[in-house]
Scaffold this active site. Sequence first.
Site, short mmCIF file in Angstrom:
data_model
loop_
_atom_site.label_atom_id
_atom_site.label_comp_id
_atom_site.label_asym_id
_atom_site.label_seq_id
_atom_site.Cartn_x
_atom_site.Cartn_y
_atom_site.Cartn_z
N SER A 173 0.85 -1.20 0.00
CA SER A 173 0.00 0.00 0.00
C SER A 173 0.88 1.24 0.00
O SER A 173 2.02 1.19 0.46
CB SER A 173 -0.88 0.00 1.26
OG SER A 173 -1.48 1.26 1.45
N TYR B 83 -2.24 -1.34 10.16
CA TYR B 83 -2.19 -1.48 8.70
C TYR B 83 -0.82 -1.06 8.16
O TYR B 83 -0.20 -1.78 7.36
CB TYR B 83 -3.30 -0.63 8.07
CG TYR B 83 -3.55 -0.90 6.61
CD1 TYR B 83 -4.32 -1.99 6.21
CD2 TYR B 83 -3.06 -0.05 5.63
CE1 TYR B 83 -4.57 -2.24 4.86
CE2 TYR B 83 -3.32 -0.28 4.29
CZ TYR B 83 -4.06 -1.37 3.90
OH TYR B 83 -4.31 -1.61 2.57
N1 LIG Z 1 -8.86 -0.37 -1.37
C1 LIG Z 1 -7.83 0.36 -1.00
O1 LIG Z 1 -7.97 1.58 -0.79
C2 LIG Z 1 -6.46 -0.27 -0.89
C3 LIG Z 1 -5.33 0.57 -0.97
C4 LIG Z 1 -4.06 0.01 -0.89
C5 LIG Z 1 -3.92 -1.36 -0.73
N2 LIG Z 1 -5.03 -2.14 -0.64
C6 LIG Z 1 -4.83 -3.59 -0.50
O2 LIG Z 1 -5.32 -4.21 -1.66
C7 LIG Z 1 -5.67 -5.57 -1.36
C8 LIG Z 1 -7.06 -5.87 -1.90
O3 LIG Z 1 -8.01 -5.11 -1.18
P1 LIG Z 1 -9.35 -4.54 -1.85
O4 LIG Z 1 -9.17 -3.09 -1.97
O5 LIG Z 1 -9.69 -5.32 -3.03
O6 LIG Z 1 -10.40 -4.78 -0.67
P2 LIG Z 1 -11.54 -5.90 -0.51
O7 LIG Z 1 -11.94 -5.85 0.92
O8 LIG Z 1 -12.59 -5.71 -1.54
O9 LIG Z 1 -10.78 -7.27 -0.84
C9 LIG Z 1 -9.96 -7.95 0.08
C10 LIG Z 1 -10.34 -9.42 0.05
O10 LIG Z 1 -9.44 -10.17 0.87
C11 LIG Z 1 -10.20 -11.16 1.56
N3 LIG Z 1 -9.47 -11.59 2.75
C12 LIG Z 1 -9.21 -10.86 3.85
N4 LIG Z 1 -8.52 -11.57 4.74
C13 LIG Z 1 -8.32 -12.80 4.21
C14 LIG Z 1 -7.67 -13.97 4.66
N5 LIG Z 1 -7.08 -14.02 5.87
N6 LIG Z 1 -7.64 -15.04 3.84
C15 LIG Z 1 -8.23 -15.00 2.61
N7 LIG Z 1 -8.88 -13.92 2.14
C16 LIG Z 1 -8.92 -12.82 2.93
C17 LIG Z 1 -11.51 -10.46 1.86
O11 LIG Z 1 -12.56 -11.35 2.19
C18 LIG Z 1 -11.75 -9.68 0.57
O12 LIG Z 1 -12.48 -10.43 -0.37
C19 LIG Z 1 -5.54 -5.71 0.15
O13 LIG Z 1 -4.29 -6.30 0.46
C20 LIG Z 1 -5.56 -4.27 0.63
O14 LIG Z 1 -4.93 -4.11 1.88
C21 LIG Z 1 -6.28 -1.64 -0.73
#
Ligand SMILES: NC(=O)c1ccc[n+]([C@@H]2O[C@H](COP(=O)([O-])OP(=O)(O)OC[C@H]3O[C@@H](n4cnc5c(N)ncnc54)[C@H](O)[C@@H]3O)[C@@H](O)[C@H]2O)c1
Length: 277
Positions: A153, A166
Amino acid sequence: MTEPVDRVVLVTGGAKGQGRNHALAFARQGARVGVMDICRQFPGSAPMATEEDLATTQKLLGEAGADSFALVGDTRSSADMRRFVDTAVERWGRVDVFVANAGVASFGPVVEMTDPMWDDVVSTNLDGVATSIRAVIPTMVAQRSGRIIATSSSVAREGGPNNANYAASKWGVIGFVKSVAIELAPLGITVNAFSPMSVSTDMCHNEATYKLFRPDLADPQEDDVRETFAGLNPMHVPWLELEDATAGVLYLASEGARYVTGAALDVAGGWNAYHGA
Ligand SMILES: NC(=O)c1ccc[n+]([C@@H]2O[C@H](COP(=O)([O-])OP(=O)(O)OC[C@H]3O[C@@H](n4cnc5c(N)ncnc54)[C@H](O)[C@@H]3O)[C@@H](O)[C@H]2O)c1
């Protein structure tokens, strides 16, 4: 450079959000795709996926013409992650690309964070990424090829109030990736972190995040937070659309990135330029 077709791609956290979009993009390139997701909610975390979400991803993969499978599993479990990799190897004989995308977020001053808020975020975002990648390494070593991409991130290279769990976990991903990249480079396996700014998924668009960005409002909505989000980066973009995030992941898996390893690729409207490293 011609992109490889018919690759085997595994994506964790693939039931929705970025993971689903990455999986579908690889499917459209001709890949066979396996997705895994925990499909349950951690208390206090941003909205997580359901089994219906996972089934929808698999349906969409089929509509995109991909041979696919979908498993419920927890990235923190080495047994679950071995099952994920083994399923792909039994069906398709190899794993070419592994996207350790699953992650969670919850917010609060560090002293007020409950133990589960700390544990769920750090164990998923750091231990889960490490456990996932440790499970796929033997297969890629045997092949002497592979692409590993771990989602970090923009928050990984700075501190942030209410975000200690985080930020600590996402900084950790970069340290892990750089170390493993050095270990696997002689075998032609690349290992990179992908560091997006806010992305338009449930993790960005939810009540707790909106309140974090607009503590002055009782019930902030998307339009109320847009400007605060945009203020984080010099391109003044509030959040990435899914295709902008997926483009970064596709690049790290592409032929053009075959000598890119140990990197943390920022797709962040220049937010990263404020960081010292
Ligand atoms: N959305 C943002 O603003 C953002 C910004 C930077 C980084 N990220 C990162 O991007 C990645 C994807 O996130 P997203 O934005 O698609 O959010 P999201 O919540 O839509 O997707 C994350 C998915 O991970 C799954 N998950 C969580 N813990 C888990 C586990 N222990 N085992 C298996 N599955 C698990 C959740 O059920 C969910 O489907 C994450 O690593 C998040 O930290 C997100």
